[in-house]
Design a protein around this motif. Structure first.
Motif, PDB file in Angstrom:
ATOM      1  N   SER A 192      14.707  24.595  20.130  1.00  0.00           N
ATOM      2  CA  SER A 192      16.234  24.848  20.027  1.00  0.00           C
ATOM      3  C   SER A 192      16.493  24.237  19.198  1.00  0.00           C
ATOM      4  O   SER A 192      16.246  22.227  19.645  1.00  0.00           O
ATOM      5  CB  SER A 192      16.935  24.605  21.483  1.00  0.00           C
ATOM      6  N   CYS A 193      16.767  24.562  18.236  1.00  0.00           N
ATOM      7  CA  CYS A 193      16.562  23.136  17.149  1.00  0.00           C
ATOM      8  C   CYS A 193      18.488  22.224  17.549  1.00  0.00           C
ATOM      9  O   CYS A 193      18.834  20.932  17.046  1.00  0.00           O
ATOM     10  CB  CYS A 193      16.982  23.647  15.861  1.00  0.00           C
ATOM     11  N   LYS A 194      19.208  22.491  18.463  1.00  0.00           N
ATOM     12  CA  LYS A 194      20.836  22.469  18.379  1.00  0.00           C
ATOM     13  C   LYS A 194      20.319  20.850  19.753  1.00  0.00           C
ATOM     14  O   LYS A 194      20.799  20.286  19.686  1.00  0.00           O
ATOM     15  CB  LYS A 194      21.774  23.354  19.168  1.00  0.00           C
ATOM     16  N   ILE A 195      18.929  22.022  20.902  1.00  0.00           N
ATOM     17  CA  ILE A 195      18.962  20.106  21.559  1.00  0.00           C
ATOM     18  C   ILE A 195      18.119  19.048  20.879  1.00  0.00           C
ATOM     19  O   ILE A 195      18.012  18.034  20.652  1.00  0.00           O
ATOM     20  CB  ILE A 195      18.116  20.772  22.368  1.00  0.00           C
ATOM     21  N   ALA A 196      17.161  19.663  19.948  1.00  0.00           N
ATOM     22  CA  ALA A 196      16.650  18.647  19.655  1.00  0.00           C
ATOM     23  C   ALA A 196      17.154  17.924  18.527  1.00  0.00           C
ATOM     24  O   ALA A 196      17.262  15.955  18.441  1.00  0.00           O
ATOM     25  CB  ALA A 196      15.751  19.023  18.302  1.00  0.00           C
TER      26      ALA A 196
END
Length: 305
Positions: free
Chosen positions: A279-283
């Motif tokens: 999950s790039c948005k979490i990262a």
């Protein structure tokens, strides 16, 4: 549900006019294309294509199947494209939960800037002092505080902060200034927690000088900001993170005590149930939060007591 691979092969055959052309388009041998078409027709129990002198023609069943299959194959392609984009492009909803003070003084200025930088990410922020069930309640990220030496939590450390014990000048003039943990039994203390207890434990000191002291709380609350208001009103001593009270300390409204027995520091972690690799948005959120500077004392406007 059946694998749609044979369906996709059939649609490609019809669109390109022959098995060999479909094979070139899909990077497959003509024999593989022929085998997948045969398997599809056996499963359907009817012929879908008939060979003419130059190309394949649709049967009546084939025309019906092709019409429906096109919609399914195209919808699947769109779905897969959106799914791949979610894994590589920061977008969509992000649900975050955090303690009230951390949210007001740290997350608020950070999220304001984050929202400007990433307009495709929508953030739902829940501020509360209880420990939420991250998975059960559908949160993507939870900010949680734990003593610095606690190694049981997973996630990324956002920051470590000092803690202090403070009281108002009026309270200290009335009850005296404690200099040793043993003197706390003669003082009114103020506490908070998921369940408010009128007896609690304060872990004080560092290294070989660590001491756990059982203290009597005069007032307790589930709201972590309430003890600060009570301390300002002269009702007792409170143990808090320095950044929660340093504005009041700088203004002379609260005074640190027992500085030689300063409580253990607190670390804040970003806990998340999904791997940041998926999950790039979490990262992205956690990476930027970890780099975000602490707000200055002047930038904070304390709530009135």
């Amino acid at each position: 549900m059946r694998d749609i691979t044979e369906m996709a092969v059939f649609v490609t055959i019809v669109r390109h006019g022959s098995l060999s052309a479909a094979g070139r388009e899909l990077g497959l041998a003509t024999s593989v294309i022929s085998d997948r078409l045969a398997r599809l027709e056996r499963r359907m129990g009817t012929r879908l294509l008939v060979r003419t002198t130059r190309r394949h023609a649709l049967t009546a069943a084939g025309q019906l199947y092709y019409h429906e299959a096109c919609a399914i194959v195209e919808a699947t392609a769109r779905m897969e494209a959106r799914t791949r984009a979610m894994a590589t492009t920061p977008a969509g909803e992000l649900r975050v939960t955090a303690p009230i003070p951390f949210g007001r003084w740290w997350l608020t200025p950070f999220m304001t800037q984050f929202a400007h930088r990433h307009p495709d990410i929508r953030i739902s922020l829940t501020l509360e002092d209880r420990v939420a069930d991250i998975v059960g309640e559908g949160f993507d990220i939870a900010i949680r505080a734990t003593p610095a030496l606690d190694t049981m939590l997973t996630g990324r450390r956002i920051m470590e902060t000092r803690r202090v014990i403070v009281g108002s000048p009026a309270y200290l003039a009335r009850k005296g200034v404690p200099t040793h943990p043993s003197e706390l039994e003669n003082h009114d203390c103020l506490s908070h927690g998921p369940t408010p207890h009128l007896h609690t434990q304060w872990r004080l000191g560092r290294g070989a000088q660590v001491r756990t002291e059982r203290v009597r709380a005069r007032l307790a609350s589930t709201d972590s900001e309430m003890p600060v208001h009570w301390a300002l009103a002269g009702l007792g001593l409170v143990q808090k993170s320095l950044w929660e009270v340093e504005g009041y300390v700088a203004g002379g409204l609260l005074q640190p005590v027992m500085e030689e027995w300063e409580p253990e520091p607190i670390s804040f972690f970003a806990i998340h149930p999904v791997s940041t690799a998926h999950s790039c948005k979490i990262a992205l959120f956690i990476d930027e939060l970890a780099r975000h500077p602490a707000p200055t004392v002047a930038a904070r406007v304390p709530h009135p007591a």
